[in-house]
Design an enzyme around this catalytic site. Structure first.
Site, mmCIF file in Angstrom:
data_model
loop_
_atom_site.group_PDB
_atom_site.id
_atom_site.type_symbol
_atom_site.label_atom_id
_atom_site.label_comp_id
_atom_site.label_asym_id
_atom_site.label_seq_id
_atom_site.Cartn_x
_atom_site.Cartn_y
_atom_site.Cartn_z
ATOM 1 N N HIS A 212 0.786 -1.239 0.000
ATOM 2 C CA HIS A 212 0.000 0.000 0.000
ATOM 3 C C HIS A 212 0.816 1.285 0.000
ATOM 4 O O HIS A 212 0.245 2.374 -0.015
ATOM 5 C CB HIS A 212 -0.978 0.025 1.184
ATOM 6 C CG HIS A 212 -0.332 0.289 2.509
ATOM 7 N ND1 HIS A 212 0.269 -0.681 3.254
ATOM 8 C CD2 HIS A 212 -0.184 1.435 3.226
ATOM 9 C CE1 HIS A 212 0.744 -0.170 4.376
ATOM 10 N NE2 HIS A 212 0.492 1.124 4.376
HETATM 11 C C1 UD1 Z 1 -2.524 5.701 5.656
HETATM 12 C C2 UD1 Z 1 -1.254 6.297 6.211
HETATM 13 C C3 UD1 Z 1 -0.123 5.304 6.098
HETATM 14 C C4 UD1 Z 1 -0.493 3.996 6.751
HETATM 15 C C5 UD1 Z 1 -1.816 3.480 6.213
HETATM 16 C C6 UD1 Z 1 -2.239 2.296 7.033
HETATM 17 C C7 UD1 Z 1 -1.101 8.723 5.897
HETATM 18 C C8 UD1 Z 1 -0.428 9.816 5.144
HETATM 19 N N1 UD1 Z 1 -0.862 7.487 5.457
HETATM 20 O O1 UD1 Z 1 -2.292 5.464 4.278
HETATM 21 O O2 UD1 Z 1 1.021 5.816 6.755
HETATM 22 O O3 UD1 Z 1 0.510 3.069 6.476
HETATM 23 O O4 UD1 Z 1 -2.828 4.499 6.346
HETATM 24 O O5 UD1 Z 1 -3.159 1.497 6.395
HETATM 25 O O6 UD1 Z 1 -1.808 8.980 6.834
HETATM 26 N N2 UD1 Z 1 -9.527 4.086 1.415
HETATM 27 C C9 UD1 Z 1 -10.700 3.379 1.356
HETATM 28 N N3 UD1 Z 1 -11.294 3.022 2.527
HETATM 29 C C10 UD1 Z 1 -10.792 3.337 3.741
HETATM 30 C C11 UD1 Z 1 -9.605 4.071 3.790
HETATM 31 C C12 UD1 Z 1 -8.973 4.429 2.618
HETATM 32 O O7 UD1 Z 1 -11.194 3.069 0.270
HETATM 33 O O8 UD1 Z 1 -11.395 2.960 4.764
HETATM 34 C C13 UD1 Z 1 -8.840 4.449 0.126
HETATM 35 C C14 UD1 Z 1 -9.264 5.798 -0.452
HETATM 36 O O9 UD1 Z 1 -9.284 5.682 -1.827
HETATM 37 C C15 UD1 Z 1 -8.116 6.699 -0.032
HETATM 38 C C16 UD1 Z 1 -6.925 5.759 -0.042
HETATM 39 O O10 UD1 Z 1 -7.446 4.497 0.367
HETATM 40 O O11 UD1 Z 1 -7.947 7.793 -0.891
HETATM 41 C C17 UD1 Z 1 -5.810 6.182 0.882
HETATM 42 O O12 UD1 Z 1 -6.272 6.357 2.224
HETATM 43 P P1 UD1 Z 1 -5.481 7.335 3.244
HETATM 44 O O13 UD1 Z 1 -6.004 7.202 4.607
HETATM 45 O O14 UD1 Z 1 -5.399 8.708 2.687
HETATM 46 O O15 UD1 Z 1 -4.002 6.794 3.184
HETATM 47 P P2 UD1 Z 1 -3.481 5.296 3.277
HETATM 48 O O16 UD1 Z 1 -2.853 4.968 1.973
HETATM 49 O O17 UD1 Z 1 -4.559 4.439 3.815
HETATM 50 N N1 UDP Z 2 -3.421 -5.830 9.033
HETATM 51 C C1 UDP Z 2 -4.670 -6.447 9.117
HETATM 52 N N2 UDP Z 2 -5.275 -6.898 7.979
HETATM 53 C C2 UDP Z 2 -4.676 -6.778 6.749
HETATM 54 C C3 UDP Z 2 -3.403 -6.151 6.671
HETATM 55 C C4 UDP Z 2 -2.808 -5.679 7.822
HETATM 56 O O1 UDP Z 2 -5.210 -6.599 10.210
HETATM 57 O O2 UDP Z 2 -5.284 -7.218 5.758
HETATM 58 C C5 UDP Z 2 -2.813 -5.296 10.279
HETATM 59 C C6 UDP Z 2 -1.399 -5.761 10.558
HETATM 60 O O3 UDP Z 2 -1.390 -6.983 11.258
HETATM 61 C C7 UDP Z 2 -0.869 -4.612 11.403
HETATM 62 C C8 UDP Z 2 -1.558 -3.390 10.816
HETATM 63 O O4 UDP Z 2 -2.695 -3.887 10.120
HETATM 64 O O5 UDP Z 2 -1.266 -4.775 12.754
HETATM 65 C C9 UDP Z 2 -0.632 -2.684 9.865
HETATM 66 O O6 UDP Z 2 -1.336 -1.753 9.138
HETATM 67 P P1 UDP Z 2 -0.852 -1.202 7.726
HETATM 68 O O7 UDP Z 2 0.043 -2.173 7.064
HETATM 69 O O8 UDP Z 2 -2.070 -0.782 7.014
HETATM 70 O O9 UDP Z 2 -0.097 0.146 8.132
HETATM 71 P P2 UDP Z 2 1.429 0.486 8.457
HETATM 72 O O10 UDP Z 2 1.872 -0.369 9.576
HETATM 73 O O11 UDP Z 2 2.207 0.308 7.189
HETATM 74 O O12 UDP Z 2 1.382 1.933 8.811
#
Ligand code: UD1
Ligand code: UDP
Length: 380
Positions: A212
């Site tokens: 991601h």
């Molecule tokens: C965010 C964090 C990242 C973290 C990740 C964990 C920031 C800048 N980034 O990234 O550090 O690793 O969360 O998972 O805060 N979306 C959905 N449904 C949801 C949430 C998101 O469809 O419930 C989609 C939307 O299209 C959105 C995109 O995911 O635009 C990105 O979501 P966003 O929260 O902006 O950033 P992440 O890539 O999730």
């Molecule tokens: N995780 C989860 N389901 C998934 C992928 C990740 O429960 O399908 C959990 C994972 O075990 C960890 C957390 O989500 O506890 C990590 O989140 P993510 O990778 O989205 O964010 P990051 O750690 O990169 O910020």
């Protein structure tokens, strides 16, 4: 006595928004509850799909939020702007004694900025991690958050020198271990690979991939390179990809689709995901938290990133950094060798007791004990 009264009236708010926040906060919330501290969760709504949010509250036993700001998705500026205005209203309404923020997401950054301007004291859990790569939005969030937090909770020792180098007063910094690992330890009795393997039709060896990071999934050319490399892993071992919503469109366009040896599925809930990982022969990821969890579960992990803010998972764990070009061969080697850890020792203080350590420091802080002069000026 005065201190006890202050602690009794105190209100601690936790600002949570994204999937990894929930996992890091659960042990802190539970340990503060044990100490009788009045507290509440503010959910910013940065993540909102049931599989990115609700399932974590259920799996981790987190209490219902006192507010959900519903900020949703957007560009960095639009999302952060919605977070700032929503959080300012919440802080003004509740006047918390302390706000706890977690990790490095936009909700973390916005909460620390709002609180700094309102003179609300703050604590940052997972302080001092640095990738030294400011192209990552998270690195910007980390640096700003640590510059403004009053209490800084570090998960691993190298964070202490990073914070010292940035001029953070060491009196504010506490090395407490890793609450994400507390959550993992609490869940361990429930982490049974068999049911999820059966649901996914897996028998025998398999690998799991999560992808991601914007640098991997946003740009079509990078996404194509990544998908080709991942497909080469799937030629060696059946591969399950619980896909973050961010990568869905772009990775599908780049060719990440179901095949005889590859299954693309929705994100999994916490217990299902870690159960699947626990039984895997290999994990391929660009996640921060997954690097840590695989280290503790002893599962080999290949991280497709040029750097990591969690080098301890390489020196004391099963993690290796790879490029898309080096991934297929590295996967072959991992599948042949199994998990190896260079130091033979796990990261210090990743022992399941970080939440209680953090709660004890917060409780002492609320009583007015052990405070640095600067932080003292803000209490009460
Ligand atoms: C965010 C964090 C990242 C973290 C990740 C964990 C920031 C800048 N980034 O990234 O550090 O690793 O969360 O998972 O805060 N979306 C959905 N449904 C949801 C949430 C998101 O469809 O419930 C989609 C939307 O299209 C959105 C995109 O995911 O635009 C990105 O979501 P966003 O929260 O902006 O950033 P992440 O890539 O999730
Ligand atoms: N995780 C989860 N389901 C998934 C992928 C990740 O429960 O399908 C959990 C994972 O075990 C960890 C957390 O989500 O506890 C990590 O989140 P993510 O990778 O989205 O964010 P990051 O750690 O990169 O910020």
């Amino acid at each position: 006595m005065k201190g006890e009264v202050m602690a009794e009236n105190a209100l601690v708010l936790h600002v949570l928004g994204a999937r990894p926040n929930f996992v890091k906060a659960a042990p802190v919330v539970s340990a503060l509850a044990e100490l009788g501290v009045r507290q509440g969760i503010v959910h910013t709504g940065q993540h909102y799909d049931a599989l990115m949010s609700d399932v974590f509250f259920a799996d981790l036993g987190l209490p219902e939020p006192i507010a959900n700001l519903g900020v949703g998705s957007g560009t960095h500026a639009r999302q952060t702007a919605a977070l700032l205005t929503g959080l300012e209203d919440v802080m003004t309404e509740h006047s918390p004694s302390l706000v706890v923020v977690y990790g490095d997401v936009n909700s973390t950054l916005a909460a620390i900025l709002v609180c700094a301007k309102l003179h609300v004291p703050t604590a940052h859990v997972e302080a001092g991690l640095r990738s030294f790569d400011r192209d990552m939005p998270e690195e910007v969030n980390r640096v700003v958050t640590d510059a403004l937090a009053d209490l800084l909770f570090a998960t691993s020792p190298e964070a202490l020198s990073h914070l010292a180098n940035e001029g953070v007063d060491p009196a504010r910094v506490h090395l407490v271990g890793n609450p994400m690992i507390d959550s993992l330890f609490s869940a361990l009795p429930k982490l049974d690979p068999a049911p999820i393997q059966e649901r996914l039709g897996l028998s025998g060896r398999y690998a799991v991939a999560t992808l991601h990071r914007p640098a991997n999934v946003d740009d079509p050319e990078s996404a194509r390179e990544l998908v080709n490399a991942v497909a080469e892993v799937a030629e060696q071992v059946p591969l399950i990809v619980p896909l973050h919503p961010r990568g869905r469109g772009r990775l599908a366009e780049a060719g990440l689709v179901d095949g005889p040896n590859m299954k693309i599925i929705d994100p999994l809930g916490y217990v299902d995901f870690l159960s699947l990982v626990r039984g895997a022969a290999l994990v391929v990821t660009d996640s921060g938290g997954v690097q840590e969890e695989t280290t503790m579960l002893g599962v080999p992990c290949l991280t497709i990133r040029p750097n990591t803010e969690r080098p301890i998972t390489v020196t004391h764990g099963t993690n290796r950094l790879v490029t898309p070009a080096s991934l297929p061969a590295a996967a072959g080697k991992s599948l042949a060798d199994g998990a190896t850890t260079p130091s033979g020792e796990l990261p210090p203080l990743w022992d399941g007791a970080a939440g209680p350590r953090i709660a004890r420091v917060i409780a002492a802080w609320l009583r007015g004990d052990n405070l640095s002069p600067a932080a003292k000026g803000k209490v009460g």
